[in-house]
Write a protein that holds these residues in place. Structure first.
Motif, PDB file in Angstrom:
ATOM      1  N   SER B  90      -8.814   6.467 -50.832  1.00 42.80           N
ATOM      2  CA  SER B  90      -7.855   7.459 -51.787  1.00 42.80           C
ATOM      3  C   SER B  90      -8.353   8.680 -51.716  1.00 42.80           C
ATOM      4  O   SER B  90      -9.152   9.150 -51.248  1.00 42.80           O
ATOM      5  CB  SER B  90      -7.580   6.644 -52.898  1.00 42.80           C
ATOM      6  OG  SER B  90      -8.773   6.874 -53.695  1.00 42.80           O
ATOM      7  N   HIS B  91      -7.603   9.684 -52.277  1.00 49.01           N
ATOM      8  CA  HIS B  91      -7.857  10.950 -52.475  1.00 49.01           C
ATOM      9  C   HIS B  91      -7.195  11.829 -53.662  1.00 49.01           C
ATOM     10  O   HIS B  91      -6.372  11.110 -54.221  1.00 49.01           O
ATOM     11  CB  HIS B  91      -7.423  11.731 -51.015  1.00 49.01           C
ATOM     12  CG  HIS B  91      -6.246  11.365 -50.551  1.00 49.01           C
ATOM     13  ND1 HIS B  91      -4.892  11.833 -51.361  1.00 49.01           N
ATOM     14  CD2 HIS B  91      -5.639  10.619 -49.676  1.00 49.01           C
ATOM     15  CE1 HIS B  91      -3.727  11.451 -50.793  1.00 49.01           C
ATOM     16  NE2 HIS B  91      -4.307  10.487 -49.783  1.00 49.01           N
ATOM     17  N   LEU B  92      -7.182  13.078 -53.743  1.00 54.56           N
ATOM     18  CA  LEU B  92      -6.804  13.686 -54.818  1.00 54.56           C
ATOM     19  C   LEU B  92      -5.166  13.433 -55.083  1.00 54.56           C
ATOM     20  O   LEU B  92      -4.531  13.397 -56.311  1.00 54.56           O
ATOM     21  CB  LEU B  92      -6.869  15.069 -54.952  1.00 54.56           C
ATOM     22  CG  LEU B  92      -8.415  15.366 -55.131  1.00 54.56           C
ATOM     23  CD1 LEU B  92      -8.775  16.755 -54.450  1.00 54.56           C
ATOM     24  CD2 LEU B  92      -8.710  15.382 -56.484  1.00 54.56           C
ATOM     25  N   GLY B  93      -4.495  13.468 -53.927  1.00 56.60           N
ATOM     26  CA  GLY B  93      -2.923  13.313 -53.989  1.00 56.60           C
ATOM     27  C   GLY B  93      -2.696  11.789 -54.641  1.00 56.60           C
ATOM     28  O   GLY B  93      -1.807  11.915 -55.293  1.00 56.60           O
ATOM     29  N   TYR B  94      -3.293  10.788 -54.300  1.00 57.15           N
ATOM     30  CA  TYR B  94      -3.080   9.459 -54.820  1.00 57.15           C
ATOM     31  C   TYR B  94      -3.479   9.464 -56.287  1.00 57.15           C
ATOM     32  O   TYR B  94      -2.799   8.650 -56.949  1.00 57.15           O
ATOM     33  CB  TYR B  94      -3.746   8.802 -54.038  1.00 57.15           C
ATOM     34  CG  TYR B  94      -3.844   7.117 -54.170  1.00 57.15           C
ATOM     35  CD1 TYR B  94      -2.530   6.240 -53.781  1.00 57.15           C
ATOM     36  CD2 TYR B  94      -4.726   6.294 -55.047  1.00 57.15           C
ATOM     37  CE1 TYR B  94      -2.873   4.973 -53.871  1.00 57.15           C
ATOM     38  CE2 TYR B  94      -4.540   5.277 -55.320  1.00 57.15           C
ATOM     39  CZ  TYR B  94      -3.665   4.222 -54.818  1.00 57.15           C
ATOM     40  OH  TYR B  94      -3.664   3.077 -55.174  1.00 57.15           O
ATOM     41  N   HIS B  95      -4.655  10.074 -56.469  1.00 57.07           N
ATOM     42  CA  HIS B  95      -5.379   9.995 -57.991  1.00 57.07           C
ATOM     43  C   HIS B  95      -4.303  10.837 -58.958  1.00 57.07           C
ATOM     44  O   HIS B  95      -3.897  10.353 -59.823  1.00 57.07           O
ATOM     45  CB  HIS B  95      -6.577  10.728 -57.927  1.00 57.07           C
ATOM     46  CG  HIS B  95      -7.611   9.844 -57.204  1.00 57.07           C
ATOM     47  ND1 HIS B  95      -8.747  10.528 -56.388  1.00 57.07           N
ATOM     48  CD2 HIS B  95      -7.447   8.754 -57.070  1.00 57.07           C
ATOM     49  CE1 HIS B  95      -9.389   9.669 -56.036  1.00 57.07           C
ATOM     50  NE2 HIS B  95      -8.541   8.626 -55.972  1.00 57.07           N
ATOM     51  N   ARG B 118     -14.734  15.949 -46.881  1.00 53.55           N
ATOM     52  CA  ARG B 118     -14.036  15.065 -45.760  1.00 53.55           C
ATOM     53  C   ARG B 118     -12.579  14.750 -46.008  1.00 53.55           C
ATOM     54  O   ARG B 118     -11.870  14.959 -44.978  1.00 53.55           O
ATOM     55  CB  ARG B 118     -14.808  13.898 -45.390  1.00 53.55           C
ATOM     56  CG  ARG B 118     -16.027  14.082 -44.661  1.00 53.55           C
ATOM     57  CD  ARG B 118     -16.288  12.562 -44.116  1.00 53.55           C
ATOM     58  NE  ARG B 118     -16.285  11.446 -45.192  1.00 53.55           N
ATOM     59  CZ  ARG B 118     -15.713  10.417 -44.761  1.00 53.55           C
ATOM     60  NH1 ARG B 118     -15.158  10.106 -43.802  1.00 53.55           N
ATOM     61  NH2 ARG B 118     -15.685   9.423 -45.853  1.00 53.55           N
ATOM     62  N   SER B 119     -12.220  14.735 -47.234  1.00 55.96           N
ATOM     63  CA  SER B 119     -10.885  14.224 -47.371  1.00 55.96           C
ATOM     64  C   SER B 119      -9.761  15.488 -47.382  1.00 55.96           C
ATOM     65  O   SER B 119      -8.572  15.203 -47.268  1.00 55.96           O
ATOM     66  CB  SER B 119     -10.640  14.009 -48.929  1.00 55.96           C
ATOM     67  OG  SER B 119     -10.746  14.779 -49.845  1.00 55.96           O
ATOM     68  N   GLN B 226      -3.419  21.575 -52.667  1.00 54.78           N
ATOM     69  CA  GLN B 226      -2.320  21.502 -53.516  1.00 54.78           C
ATOM     70  C   GLN B 226      -2.114  20.231 -54.402  1.00 54.78           C
ATOM     71  O   GLN B 226      -1.710  20.461 -55.501  1.00 54.78           O
ATOM     72  CB  GLN B 226      -0.925  21.351 -52.588  1.00 54.78           C
ATOM     73  CG  GLN B 226      -0.545  22.591 -51.840  1.00 54.78           C
ATOM     74  CD  GLN B 226       0.272  22.723 -50.573  1.00 54.78           C
ATOM     75  OE1 GLN B 226       0.756  21.602 -50.332  1.00 54.78           O
ATOM     76  NE2 GLN B 226       0.233  23.740 -49.967  1.00 54.78           N
ATOM     77  N   ASP B 227      -2.734  19.336 -53.996  1.00 52.40           N
ATOM     78  CA  ASP B 227      -2.663  18.141 -54.792  1.00 52.40           C
ATOM     79  C   ASP B 227      -4.036  18.520 -56.112  1.00 52.40           C
ATOM     80  O   ASP B 227      -3.575  18.077 -57.261  1.00 52.40           O
ATOM     81  CB  ASP B 227      -3.553  16.884 -54.110  1.00 52.40           C
ATOM     82  CG  ASP B 227      -2.544  16.206 -53.003  1.00 52.40           C
ATOM     83  OD1 ASP B 227      -1.538  16.228 -53.380  1.00 52.40           O
ATOM     84  OD2 ASP B 227      -2.983  15.774 -52.072  1.00 52.40           O
ATOM     85  N   LEU B 228      -5.027  19.201 -55.812  1.00 52.62           N
ATOM     86  CA  LEU B 228      -5.794  19.396 -56.716  1.00 52.62           C
ATOM     87  C   LEU B 228      -5.136  20.477 -57.802  1.00 52.62           C
ATOM     88  O   LEU B 228      -5.515  20.223 -59.040  1.00 52.62           O
ATOM     89  CB  LEU B 228      -7.087  20.027 -55.974  1.00 52.62           C
ATOM     90  CG  LEU B 228      -8.360  20.501 -56.883  1.00 52.62           C
ATOM     91  CD1 LEU B 228      -8.695  19.265 -57.691  1.00 52.62           C
ATOM     92  CD2 LEU B 228      -9.594  20.769 -56.020  1.00 52.62           C
ATOM     93  N   ASP B 229      -4.521  21.316 -57.182  1.00 48.84           N
ATOM     94  CA  ASP B 229      -3.852  22.048 -58.047  1.00 48.84           C
ATOM     95  C   ASP B 229      -2.747  21.423 -59.146  1.00 48.84           C
ATOM     96  O   ASP B 229      -2.564  21.733 -60.285  1.00 48.84           O
ATOM     97  CB  ASP B 229      -2.947  23.216 -57.462  1.00 48.84           C
ATOM     98  CG  ASP B 229      -3.802  24.318 -56.611  1.00 48.84           C
ATOM     99  OD1 ASP B 229      -4.916  24.404 -57.016  1.00 48.84           O
ATOM    100  OD2 ASP B 229      -3.167  24.839 -55.909  1.00 48.84           O
ATOM    101  N   ALA B 230      -2.302  20.537 -58.674  1.00 54.98           N
ATOM    102  CA  ALA B 230      -1.511  19.686 -59.442  1.00 54.98           C
ATOM    103  C   ALA B 230      -2.039  18.707 -60.642  1.00 54.98           C
ATOM    104  O   ALA B 230      -1.700  18.621 -61.649  1.00 54.98           O
ATOM    105  CB  ALA B 230      -0.583  18.418 -58.484  1.00 54.98           C
TER     106      ALA B 230
END
Lengths: 468, 343
Positions: B90-95, B118-119, B226-230
C-alpha cells in the motif's frame, strides 16, 4: 467501454434519451458518434484501425459493385481480405508467431526477437476479430452480389461499429442490420421491457455466475499440480459453465441493448449444453460465428457436396480456423481440432443412430458433453503442456494437496442457470416471461436485481470473448 | 401510467435492497473477505496514535522477535493507544482513503505515515498489486454500502490490466527525464550500462532493480505527492499532528552496485519531501533514508524496506523521539531501548 461497467451504465441511458429525442434523420449519425465514443473510450488510438478497416471495405464494396471484370473484382476482394486479416494477424497473432514459431524454428535471430519484445508491445484491440469478420462478410456478400453496397460511407461505418455488438458480436450480416439501423422507429414500452429483461438476465449470469466462478477456476488452472482429479473434474465443468455464462450473458446484454434502440440482433445461444451431438452443439453455441464460418469458409471450400475425403478436410479446416480465430495459441488449435474430429466421427458413424430412443439419446448427450468439456480444458489452459497434464491427471485419478473452494452462492446460481437453460430450450426468453403472472415476473426481476447488487462477483474478469 | 407504476415498483425494490443489505451477514462476510481494513477503522478511532505503512511494518523473516515496527513505537508510549493500517504494497493514496473514514470526533491525536521513497517511482505506482489495492479501497468510500458493492462488481476503479501497467511503466522508464547525461538520462538507458557483465550476473540483475526502483525525480505532479498533500490537508482539518517518516533505503548496496549518481537521487528526493512539508507546524518530517546499514535489510535480492528486528527498533526509536514534541509527557524508555543510544 464494457457492458458491466459504470461508464456504460451512464452511457446507455444518455444515448437512449438523445436517440429518441432526435428526429429520425439524425439518429443513425448520432449512433455512429456514440459507437465511436464507446470504442474510443477503451483506447482512442484503435479508432484508427476500425476507421481504416471501414474505409477499405467501403471502397472495395463500391468497386465490386461497379466492376464486372472478374479478375479485378477478385483482386479488390483480396485487398479487403488481406487488409482485415493483416490487421488481425499483426495485432493478434504476430507475437505468437514470433514466440512459438519464428523464434524456436530460427526464422528470426535472437537479437531481433529480443529487440522486438523489448521495444514493441501492442495491446490487442478489443473486438478486432469480430468487426473484421463482420466487414469481411459484407465484402464477400457484395462480391457474390448477395447485397448492394452501402453508398454512404458514414452509414457503412455505423454498420461496422454499431456499439451494442461491436466488441464481441453477435457478428451480424449487412442485409439483416442495414434495414433496421436506418428504418424509422418510435420508442415503445415493449422494446424497453424486452431489452431491459435481456440486459438484467445477461448481467445476472455474467456477474453472479461467471464472475463468481472465475476466481476458483483460475486458481486451479494456474496450479494444476496441487489439485486432485475430482477437483479438476469439477473445475472443468465449472469452466464450461463459466464461459457459457460469460459469453451468453454478454450476448444477452448486447441483444437487449440493441433492442432498446429498436434493433433486433440475431440470437447467439440456444441452450447449447442440451445438445445431443457436436453438430447440434455448434447450431446452439455462438451461432453468429458458426453460421459465418459455414457461409464464408465451409461453403466456399466446397461445402458438403464434395468427395468424402475432401469433406473431412473441409470440416477439419473450418474447426481449426475457428480455433485459431479464438486465440493465438496452440491450445486453441487443439480445441478446434477436438471439435472437428468429433464432428467427423459423428458424421460417419452416427448415420443409423435412432434419435427417438431415450437411452441412445442419453449416450449421445454424454458423448457430446464429454467432448465439449474436455475441449474446454484446452481452451482454458495456459499452454499445451498444462492442458495435457490436466487431462491426464483428471483421468488417472491424480492426487493433490490443496482443497478447492467453489463459492456456495455461485454454485446455487449455477443450479438456477441449468434449470433456466433447460426450461428456455428452443424458446424465446420474452415469450416465456410474457406467459408468467405479474408476481412471478417481478419476483424474478427482484431476485436478479438482489443477486447483482449483493452477490455479484468482484474479481476483475473482463468478458472472456473480449480477448478474441 | 403503466410505465410510471413499474418504474416506481423497480425503485422501491432497489431502496429495500439498499436498506437491508448493510445489515446482512453477507455484507459483513464480504467485507472481511474483500476489505478487512474497514474493521480496523473502528479500532483506530479509539486510539491516540495511528501508524500507516506498507509491509515495512512487519517482520519478514523467521526472527525470534516478530513484533511490528509500530509495536516498538507503542512501547515508548504505554499510556497511549496505538493501532496501525498496514497493508502490503500500500501507499499514501490508499492510506488517505482509510484515514478519511475516521470520524471527525475521535481520540486520534497523531498520525504517523511511513513513506517509502520507492512508492513514488514508476515501478511501485504501476505495480500489478495496484489493482488489488484500488479494489479494496472501493469499499472504503463514503457511499451507501450497496452502491459501493455494485461499483466494485462493475469494476469502477482503476483496474488496468497488468499488460497496461507494464506499458505505462516501460513508457516512464524510457522517458529521458533524469538529470544526467546519456546513458543515465533514462532508466532504461541506465540499465543498459554493463557495469556488472551480462544479464546472467546476479549483481547486474540487482543493480538493474535498484535503478528501476530509485532512478526518478519527485515533483509536484507525482501522484504520491498529491496523495500526501491530501493527507496533510485532512490532518489539518481534523486537528491531527502528522509525522512523516521517510523510511531507510539500502543506500550502501545502491552505492556499491550503481554508484553515487543513484544515491544522490535518493537523497535529493527525500530532501525534496522534507523541505516541502517541514515548514508546516502540524507536521514533523523525519528523513531517515540513510539511517540503516545494509545488514538490517532482510531482502538481499531486491530493494525493499523490510528490516530485521534491530532495524525496526532503531526506526521506531527515532519516530518515538520525534513524537515527544506532542506527547513528551507520556514518553518512557522501554527496557530494550535503554541499551541503545538512539539519540
Amino acid at each position: 467501454m464494457i457492458f458491466n461497467s459504470l461508464p456504460f451504465f451512464i452511457f446507455l441511458p444518455v444515448c437512449l434519451l438523445i436517440f429518441y429525442a432526435l428526429p429520425h434523420r439524425f439518429r443513425w449519425a448520432f449512433m455512429l458518434v456514440a459507437s465511436y465514443i464507446f470504442y474510443g473510450y477503451w483506447k482512442v488510438e484503435y479508432l484508427i484501425l476500425i476507421a481504416f478497416s471501414t474505409v477499405v471495405d467501403y471502397l472495395v464494396g463500391q468497386y465490386l459493385y461497379m466492376s464486372d471484370n472478374r479478375k479485378k473484382r477478385l483482386f479488390a476482394l483480396s485487398i479487403s481480405l488481406t487488409t482485415n486479416l493483416g490487421l488481425l494477424f499483426f495485432f493478434k497473432y504476430f507475437n505468437w508467431f514470433l514466440d512459438d514459431i519464428a523464434s524456436p524454428l530460427g526464422f528470426i535471430s535472437q537479437e531481433a526477437y529480443g529487440y522486438w519484445n523489448q521495444n514493441f508491445q501492442f495491446l490487442l484491440p478489443v473486438g478486432i476479430s469480430f468487426y473484421t469478420f463482420q466487414t469481411m462478410g459484407y465484402t464477400i456478400d457484395v462480391f457474390q452480389k448477395k447485397v448492394e453496397p452501402e453508398k454512404n460511407i458514414f452509414k457503412f461505418a455505423l454498420f461496422v461499429s454499431y456499439f451494442p455488438q461491436l466488441v464481441a458480436g453477435p457478428i451480424e450480416r449487412f442485409k439483416h442490420l442495414k434495414t433496421q439501423l436506418f428504418t424509422k422507429h418510435s420508442f415503445t414500452y415493449e422494446d424497453l421491457q424486452h431489452g431491459g429483461r435481456l440486459i438484467l438476465y445477461g448481467l445476472f449470469i455474467k456477474m453472479c455466475i461467471a464472475d463468481n466462478i472465475a476466481n476458483s477456476v483460475d486458481l486451479v488452472f494456474n496450479d494444476i499440480a496441487s489439485y486432485n482429479s475430482a477437483v479438476l473434474l469439477q473445475t472443468t465443468i465449472l469452466f464450461g459453465l463459466q464461459i457459457f455464462s460469460d459469453f451468453h450473458g454478454y450476448s444477452l446484454i448486447a441483444i437487449g441493448t440493441a433492442r432498446l434502440f429498436g434493433v433486433h440482433l440475431m440470437t447467439n445461444f440456444n441452450s447449447p449444453y442440451t445438445s445431443l451431438s457436436i453438430r447440434e452443439f455448434w447450431s446452439r453455441w455462438h451461432i453468429s460465428l458458426s453460421t459465418w464460418f459455414r457461409d464464408y469458409l465451409f461453403k466456399p471450400l466446397g461445402g458438403s457436396r464434395v468427395h468424402q475425403l475432401r469433406l473431412t478436410a473441409n470440416i477439419l479446416i473450418v474447426f481449426i480456423v475457428s480455433g485459431i480465430w479464438h486465440g493465438a495459441n496452440f491450445t486453441f488449435v487443439a480445441w478446434g481440432l477436438i471439435h472437428g474430429l468429433a464432428y467427423v466421427i459423428e458424421k460417419y458413424t452416427w448415420k443409423r443412430l435412432k434419435t427417438n430412443n431415450q437411452i441412445i439419446n442419453i449416450f449421445r448427450w454424454l458423448w457430446t458433453m464429454s467432448i465439449v468439456f474436455v475441449a474446454w480444458i484446452f481452451f482454458r489452459a495456459n499452454s499445451m503442456d498444462d492442458a495435457i497434464h490436466f487431462v491426464a491427471k483428471m483421468i488417472s485419478g491424480g492426487t493433490g494437496n490443496l482443497e478447492a473452494s467453489f463459492p456456495p452462492i455461485a454454485l446455487s446460481f449455477v443450479g438456477l442457470l441449468i434449470i433456466s437453460d433447460i426450461v428456455l430450450k428452443d424458446q424465446d426468453i420474452q415469450s416465456w416471461f410474457n406467459k408468467q403472472s405479474f408476481i412471478i415476473r417481478w419476483s424474478a426481476y427482484s431476485f436478479m436485481l438482489l443477486a447483482i447488487l449483493g452477490f455479484a462477483g468482484t474479481v476483475n474478469h473482463p468478458f472472456i470473448y473480449f480477448q478474441f | 401510467m403503466g410505465i410510471i407504476y413499474r418504474i416506481s415498483l423497480f425503485t422501491l425494490i432497489l431502496i429495500t435492497i439498499g436498506a437491508l443489505y448493510p445489515k446482512s451477514a453477507a455484507y459483513k462476510d464480504f467485507l472481511w473477505f474483500e476489505s478487512d481494513q474497514f474493521f480496523q477503522v473502528d479500532k483506530v478511532r479509539n486510539c491516540e496514535l495511528i501508524y500507516t505503512s506498507a509491509s515495512s511494518n512487519f517482520s519478514q523473516n523467521k526472527e525470534s522477535d516478530q513484533r511490528k515496527l509500530s509495536q516498538f513505537i507503542d512501547a515508548f508510549y504505554p499510556d497511549l493507544a496505538m493501532e496501525a493500517f498496514n497493508t502490503p504494497a500500500s501507499h499514501l493514496g490508499y492510506h488517505y482513503k482509510l484515514l478519511r473514514l475516521i470520524p471527525e470526533k475521535s481520540k486520534v491525536q497523531t498520525v504517523i505515515c511511513a513513506i517509502n521513497i520507492r512508492s513514488f517511482g514508476a515501478d511501485w505506482r504501476n505495480s500489478e498489486l495496484e489493482t488489488t489495492l484500488n479494489k479494496q479501497a472501493v469499499m472504503y468510500s463514503q457511499r451507501p454500502a450497496i452502491l459501493n458493492k455494485l461499483l466494485l462488481s462493475l469494476n469502477a476503479y482503476d483496474n488496468k490490466e497488468i499488460s497496461e501497467r507494464v506499458l505505462d511503466r516501460t513508457r516512464e522508464w524510457n522517458e529521458e527525464r533524469l538529470p544526467y547525461k546519456n546513458p543515465q538520462n533514462s532508466v532504461n538507458n541506465w540499465c543498459r550500462v554493463e557495469k556488472w557483465g551480462d544479464w546472467q550476473n546476479p549483481k547486474r540483475q540487482l543493480a538493474d532493480q535498484f535503478i528501476k526502483q530509485y532512478a526518478f525525480v519527485i515533483d509536484e505532479i507525482n501522484p504520491r505527492i498529491q496523495d500526501l498533500d491530501a493527507v496533510v490537508i485532512l490532518a489539518k482539518k481534523r486537528g491531527w499532528n502528522l509525522v512523516l517518516s521517510i523510511l531507510p533505503e539500502n543506500i550502501e548496496i545502491a552505492d556499491s552496485l550503481v554508484g553515487n549518481d543513484l544515491t544522490n537521487l535518493i537523497f535529493a528526493n527525500s530532501e525534496w519531501i522534507k523541505s516541502r512539508y517541514s515548514s508546516q507546524t502540524h507536521i514533523t518530517v523525519l528523513n531517515n533514508v540513510n539511517l540503516l546499514s545494509s545488514d538490517h535489510f532482510t531482502d538481499k535480492d531486491f530493494p525493499t524496506e523490510h528490516y530485521d528486528v534491530e532495524g525496526r527498533k532503531i526506526i521506531a526509536a527515532y519516530i518515538a523521539f520525534a513524537l515527544r514534541k506532542n506527547h513528551g509527557h507520556l514518553f518512557s524508555n522501554p527496557a530494550w531501548a535503554s541499551n541503545h543510544n538512539f539519540q
